[in-house]
Design a protein around this motif. Structure first.
Motif, PDB file in Angstrom:
ATOM      1  N   GLY A  23      -1.888  19.813  -7.014  1.00  0.00           N
ATOM      2  CA  GLY A  23      -1.617  19.264  -5.897  1.00  0.00           C
ATOM      3  C   GLY A  23      -0.246  18.623  -5.864  1.00  0.00           C
ATOM      4  O   GLY A  23       0.301  18.388  -6.912  1.00  0.00           O
ATOM      5  N   SER A  24       0.325  18.107  -4.851  1.00  0.00           N
ATOM      6  CA  SER A  24       1.358  17.601  -4.779  1.00  0.00           C
ATOM      7  C   SER A  24       1.140  16.043  -4.390  1.00  0.00           C
ATOM      8  O   SER A  24       0.123  15.633  -3.795  1.00  0.00           O
ATOM      9  CB  SER A  24       2.457  18.229  -3.637  1.00  0.00           C
ATOM     10  OG  SER A  24       1.959  18.043  -2.473  1.00  0.00           O
ATOM     11  N   VAL A  25       2.118  15.050  -4.315  1.00  0.00           N
ATOM     12  CA  VAL A  25       2.050  13.774  -4.049  1.00  0.00           C
ATOM     13  C   VAL A  25       2.759  13.222  -2.855  1.00  0.00           C
ATOM     14  O   VAL A  25       3.860  13.522  -2.705  1.00  0.00           O
ATOM     15  CB  VAL A  25       2.464  13.046  -5.323  1.00  0.00           C
ATOM     16  CG1 VAL A  25       2.451  11.398  -4.982  1.00  0.00           C
ATOM     17  CG2 VAL A  25       1.676  13.411  -6.494  1.00  0.00           C
ATOM     18  N   VAL A  26       1.869  12.714  -1.988  1.00  0.00           N
ATOM     19  CA  VAL A  26       2.589  11.986  -0.584  1.00  0.00           C
ATOM     20  C   VAL A  26       2.320  10.696  -0.977  1.00  0.00           C
ATOM     21  O   VAL A  26       1.334  10.135  -0.975  1.00  0.00           O
ATOM     22  CB  VAL A  26       1.758  12.708   0.453  1.00  0.00           C
ATOM     23  CG1 VAL A  26       2.257  12.077   1.712  1.00  0.00           C
ATOM     24  CG2 VAL A  26       1.942  14.469   0.533  1.00  0.00           C
ATOM     25  N   VAL A  27       3.603  10.062  -0.392  1.00  0.00           N
ATOM     26  CA  VAL A  27       3.516   8.757  -0.258  1.00  0.00           C
ATOM     27  C   VAL A  27       3.318   8.051   1.004  1.00  0.00           C
ATOM     28  O   VAL A  27       4.423   8.751   1.898  1.00  0.00           O
ATOM     29  CB  VAL A  27       4.362   8.014  -0.859  1.00  0.00           C
ATOM     30  CG1 VAL A  27       4.491   6.428  -0.969  1.00  0.00           C
ATOM     31  CG2 VAL A  27       4.589   8.325  -2.579  1.00  0.00           C
ATOM     32  N   GLN A  28       2.654   7.469   1.589  1.00  0.00           N
ATOM     33  CA  GLN A  28       2.321   7.070   2.986  1.00  0.00           C
ATOM     34  C   GLN A  28       2.366   5.660   3.102  1.00  0.00           C
ATOM     35  O   GLN A  28       1.366   4.917   2.182  1.00  0.00           O
ATOM     36  CB  GLN A  28       1.388   7.751   3.749  1.00  0.00           C
ATOM     37  CG  GLN A  28       1.047   7.504   5.187  1.00  0.00           C
ATOM     38  CD  GLN A  28       0.346   8.599   5.595  1.00  0.00           C
ATOM     39  OE1 GLN A  28       0.082   9.669   5.209  1.00  0.00           O
ATOM     40  NE2 GLN A  28      -0.002   8.399   6.932  1.00  0.00           N
ATOM     41  N   GLN A  29       2.976   4.955   4.097  1.00  0.00           N
ATOM     42  CA  GLN A  29       2.814   3.326   4.233  1.00  0.00           C
ATOM     43  C   GLN A  29       2.320   3.355   5.546  1.00  0.00           C
ATOM     44  O   GLN A  29       2.348   3.966   6.448  1.00  0.00           O
ATOM     45  CB  GLN A  29       4.423   3.001   4.198  1.00  0.00           C
ATOM     46  CG  GLN A  29       5.262   3.032   5.320  1.00  0.00           C
ATOM     47  CD  GLN A  29       6.537   2.498   5.410  1.00  0.00           C
ATOM     48  OE1 GLN A  29       6.863   2.356   4.113  1.00  0.00           O
ATOM     49  NE2 GLN A  29       6.966   2.008   6.181  1.00  0.00           N
ATOM     50  N   VAL A  32      -7.089   9.923  -1.017  1.00  0.00           N
ATOM     51  CA  VAL A  32      -8.223  10.250  -1.879  1.00  0.00           C
ATOM     52  C   VAL A  32      -8.092   9.656  -3.367  1.00  0.00           C
ATOM     53  O   VAL A  32      -6.888  10.080  -3.704  1.00  0.00           O
ATOM     54  CB  VAL A  32      -8.638  11.650  -1.794  1.00  0.00           C
ATOM     55  CG1 VAL A  32      -9.713  12.207  -2.565  1.00  0.00           C
ATOM     56  CG2 VAL A  32      -8.683  12.242  -0.384  1.00  0.00           C
ATOM     57  N   PRO A  33      -8.988   8.865  -3.771  1.00  0.00           N
ATOM     58  CA  PRO A  33      -8.613   8.384  -5.081  1.00  0.00           C
ATOM     59  C   PRO A  33      -8.561   9.753  -6.344  1.00  0.00           C
ATOM     60  O   PRO A  33      -9.405  10.491  -5.827  1.00  0.00           O
ATOM     61  CB  PRO A  33     -10.019   7.703  -5.522  1.00  0.00           C
ATOM     62  CG  PRO A  33     -10.387   7.076  -4.259  1.00  0.00           C
ATOM     63  CD  PRO A  33     -10.014   8.392  -3.169  1.00  0.00           C
ATOM     64  N   ARG A  34      -7.876   9.640  -7.103  1.00  0.00           N
ATOM     65  CA  ARG A  34      -7.978  10.738  -8.210  1.00  0.00           C
ATOM     66  C   ARG A  34      -9.177  11.220  -8.609  1.00  0.00           C
ATOM     67  O   ARG A  34      -9.546  12.248  -9.041  1.00  0.00           O
ATOM     68  CB  ARG A  34      -6.885  10.182  -9.241  1.00  0.00           C
ATOM     69  CG  ARG A  34      -6.423  11.433 -10.364  1.00  0.00           C
ATOM     70  CD  ARG A  34      -5.612  10.987 -11.406  1.00  0.00           C
ATOM     71  NE  ARG A  34      -5.442  12.028 -12.572  1.00  0.00           N
ATOM     72  CZ  ARG A  34      -4.666  13.123 -12.455  1.00  0.00           C
ATOM     73  NH1 ARG A  34      -4.057  13.178 -11.558  1.00  0.00           N
ATOM     74  NH2 ARG A  34      -4.689  13.741 -13.629  1.00  0.00           N
ATOM     75  N   SER A  35     -10.044   9.972  -9.269  1.00  0.00           N
ATOM     76  CA  SER A  35     -11.147  10.303  -9.690  1.00  0.00           C
ATOM     77  C   SER A  35     -12.045  11.066  -9.025  1.00  0.00           C
ATOM     78  O   SER A  35     -12.937  11.820  -9.334  1.00  0.00           O
ATOM     79  CB  SER A  35     -11.845   8.857 -10.042  1.00  0.00           C
ATOM     80  OG  SER A  35     -12.038   8.098  -9.069  1.00  0.00           O
ATOM     81  N   ASP A  93       0.937  -1.304  -0.016  1.00  0.00           N
ATOM     82  CA  ASP A  93      -0.045  -0.159   0.160  1.00  0.00           C
ATOM     83  C   ASP A  93       0.839   1.154   0.000  1.00  0.00           C
ATOM     84  O   ASP A  93       0.364   2.246   0.122  1.00  0.00           O
ATOM     85  CB  ASP A  93      -0.819   0.045   1.322  1.00  0.00           C
ATOM     86  CG  ASP A  93      -1.985  -1.054   1.473  1.00  0.00           C
ATOM     87  OD1 ASP A  93      -2.489  -1.258   0.252  1.00  0.00           O
ATOM     88  OD2 ASP A  93      -2.324  -1.910   2.203  1.00  0.00           O
ATOM     89  N   LEU A  94       2.168   1.141  -0.204  1.00  0.00           N
ATOM     90  CA  LEU A  94       2.917   2.310   0.131  1.00  0.00           C
ATOM     91  C   LEU A  94       2.947   3.161  -1.012  1.00  0.00           C
ATOM     92  O   LEU A  94       2.992   4.422  -0.898  1.00  0.00           O
ATOM     93  CB  LEU A  94       4.401   1.937   0.173  1.00  0.00           C
ATOM     94  CG  LEU A  94       5.687   2.958   0.188  1.00  0.00           C
ATOM     95  CD1 LEU A  94       5.343   3.445   1.360  1.00  0.00           C
ATOM     96  CD2 LEU A  94       7.165   2.279   0.138  1.00  0.00           C
ATOM     97  N   ALA A  95       2.699   2.856  -2.319  1.00  0.00           N
ATOM     98  CA  ALA A  95       2.705   3.740  -3.475  1.00  0.00           C
ATOM     99  C   ALA A  95       1.415   4.083  -3.725  1.00  0.00           C
ATOM    100  O   ALA A  95       1.273   4.730  -4.657  1.00  0.00           O
ATOM    101  CB  ALA A  95       3.430   3.181  -4.585  1.00  0.00           C
ATOM    102  N   ARG A  96       0.555   4.012  -2.766  1.00  0.00           N
ATOM    103  CA  ARG A  96      -1.027   4.692  -2.990  1.00  0.00           C
ATOM    104  C   ARG A  96      -0.925   6.292  -2.834  1.00  0.00           C
ATOM    105  O   ARG A  96      -0.373   6.734  -2.028  1.00  0.00           O
ATOM    106  CB  ARG A  96      -1.917   4.276  -1.781  1.00  0.00           C
ATOM    107  CG  ARG A  96      -3.042   4.617  -1.957  1.00  0.00           C
ATOM    108  CD  ARG A  96      -3.997   4.004  -0.658  1.00  0.00           C
ATOM    109  NE  ARG A  96      -5.427   4.167  -0.991  1.00  0.00           N
ATOM    110  CZ  ARG A  96      -6.444   3.657  -0.227  1.00  0.00           C
ATOM    111  NH1 ARG A  96      -5.955   3.050   0.824  1.00  0.00           N
ATOM    112  NH2 ARG A  96      -7.528   3.813  -0.341  1.00  0.00           N
ATOM    113  N   PRO A  97      -1.199   7.007  -4.249  1.00  0.00           N
ATOM    114  CA  PRO A  97      -0.982   8.274  -4.223  1.00  0.00           C
ATOM    115  C   PRO A  97      -2.345   8.938  -3.340  1.00  0.00           C
ATOM    116  O   PRO A  97      -3.179   8.630  -3.273  1.00  0.00           O
ATOM    117  CB  PRO A  97      -1.216   8.426  -5.615  1.00  0.00           C
ATOM    118  CG  PRO A  97      -2.218   7.528  -6.165  1.00  0.00           C
ATOM    119  CD  PRO A  97      -1.817   6.254  -5.226  1.00  0.00           C
TER     120      PRO A  97
END
Length: 468
Positions: A95-101, A119-122, A72-76
């Motif tokens: 927006g910027s991208v945060v990767v959280q595990q 939050v999903p991109r869609s 689940d780490l690379a979940r944007p």
């Protein structure tokens, strides 16, 4: 010229994620700021909880060495970076991208609080209006349309909630405005009178337990509403008359005082020109100062009389205007008093008729339920008690009637008193304003004359001071 955000993004050379960059982007909550850098350098990748690649010029998130064992780490996660300190939702800027595990120390992955802002991109594309950039990419119309279709049900529900909220807000504003108008027009409490009579009636809860006993009240309510609407229309029209009367009076007063001020300005300008001429003459020939100030001094004393005469005329005319306004406004208030009395007489008649009808119905029910083989026991307890004792029943009816008439009398007394007091207060305020205006103007005239006389005396004394 300011550079557009699109151009700035286009000019940034894409970065590649390296171990050094990854460690620089490690987010550590709390702790001593002085030791954060050391913690970042020595932290094992498996212990990393959050990476923030905000504004690093990354084209995409990959090459996360040592982190691929976390599914689940690379979940944007969309995170708004407010470069101008303005708070609010990410509705325009990129927006910027945060990767959280997951935090395995806190519990199972997916537990509440494990993935903040996930939050999903869609979802973002469908719910955030006018979004221009997201994750360093310009938002495409086709993507927005697809997202809208994907979340159509949610969007419809959201739109319905927003429309309902807007309607409720509008209704609340209209109610506030209406209540304010009722209070301003001295109609506060009229619309709720019927309900207030019931609320303050200690016997009403028992009456409604007796089938049919309060049926006549529906007819009273209908007739009350008709009488109240007619009464409100009359008082609101009178309220408009009062406002127009005051506005017209104020306009006449303002125009009149402006004319007097213009006349005073003519006299003041004439004197000021003479004084300036004397000053120039004294500057040219200081030895003639005593002679040069004689003319302005004489003119100054005449100016005092002219200004005081203008003010006396103003006081006399204002007095007449105040009396005329007092008479007209008080006539409207007295007329309103008559309208109040007429209305409340109607309400008392309705209450008296209701009391008579309910008393007749109550006596009939008493006779009915106190015969042999009556179904008195089928009634609620309060109704049985009420219909079991004739004297108690009559006393309850009278207590109810007294409570209703008392509420009517109290409201009439309050509204009539307010109507007459408001008119009297306004007339007193106008009189006080006129008296204060006169005192202030007299004080201005005296101070102006004295100040200028001192200036002229100083001009005349310049020659002696120079020779000394």
């Amino acid at each position: 010229m300011p550079v557009s955000l699109e151009r700035l993004i286009a000019e940034v050379e894409p970065n590649v994620i390296t171990e050094a960059l990854t460690r620089d982007c490690i987010q550590i909550a709390g702790g001593d700021p002085d030791t954060l850098d050391e913690k970042r350098r020595n932290m094992h990748f498996k212990d990393i909880e959050c990476l923030a690649f905000s504004f690093r010029g990354l084209a995409r998130i990959d090459n996360l060495k040592g982190l691929h064992n976390q599914p689940d780490l690379a979940r944007p996660v969309v995170q708004q970076d407010h470069q101008d300190s303005r708070p609010g939702p990410p509705d325009q800027a990129g927006g910027s991208v945060v990767v959280q595990q997951p935090d395995h120390r806190a519990g199972k992955p997916g537990q509440a609080g494990q993935f903040e802002c996930a939050v999903p991109r869609s979802y973002v594309l469908s719910h955030v209006k006018d979004l221009t950039y997201l994750d360093y990419r310009r938002v495409a119309g086709a993507d927005v349309q697809a997202a809208m279709e994907q979340h159509q049900d949610e969007m419809n529900e959201l739109q319905e909630r927003e429309e309902q909220a807007a309607l409720e807000a509008k209704a609340a504003q209209e109610k506030l405005a209406h209540n304010a108008l009722m209070k301003e027009a001295n109609l506060d409490g009229v619309e709720s009178l019927v309900e207030d009579m019931i609320k303050e009636d200690p016997e009403w809860p028992r009456f409604i337990t007796v089938p049919g006993l309060t049926d006549a009240w529906n007819d009273v309510r209908d007739k009350f509403n008709v009488a109240t609407e007619d009464f409100k229309a009359i008082i609101l029209e009178q309220h408009s008359r009062k406002k127009n009367e005051y506005a017209e009076w104020k306009s006449v007063v303002t125009t009149f005082l402006a004319e007097k001020d213009t006349a005073a300005k003519v006299h003041l300008t004439e004197y000021e020109k003479m004084k300036k001429k004397a000053v120039r003459a004294i500057q040219a020939s200081p030895g003639d100062a005593d002679t040069q100030v004689l003319g302005p001094k004489v003119r100054l004393m005449a100016l005092k009389d002219e200004l005081l005469d203008l003010e006396q005329e103003a006081v006399e005319v204002l007095g007449e205007l105040l009396q005329e306004f007092d008479r007209s406004y008080s006539e409207i208030a007295e007329s309103n008093k008559t309208h109040f009395n007429t209305y409340f007489t109607q309400i008392r008649d309705l209450q008296n008729n209701f009391f008579a009808a309910m008393t007749q119905a109550a006596m009939g029910m008493y006779e009915k339920y106190n015969q042999e083989n009556s179904d008195l026991e089928s009634l609620p307890e309060d109704a049985r008690i009420l219909l079991s004792d004739k004297d108690a029943l009559i006393n309850s009816l009278q207590a109810s009637h007294d409570a209703h008439t008392s509420r009517i009398d109290m409201l009439e007394d309050r509204l009539v008193s307010t109507e007459l007091r408001s008119a009297n207060d306004l007339n007193n305020q106008n009189a006080l304003w006129s008296a204060k205006r006169n005192r202030d103007r007299i004080s201005e005239i005296i101070n102006y004359i004295e100040r200028n006389m001192l200036e002229l005396d100083e001009l005349a004394g310049e020659e002696d001071n120079g020779e000394g």
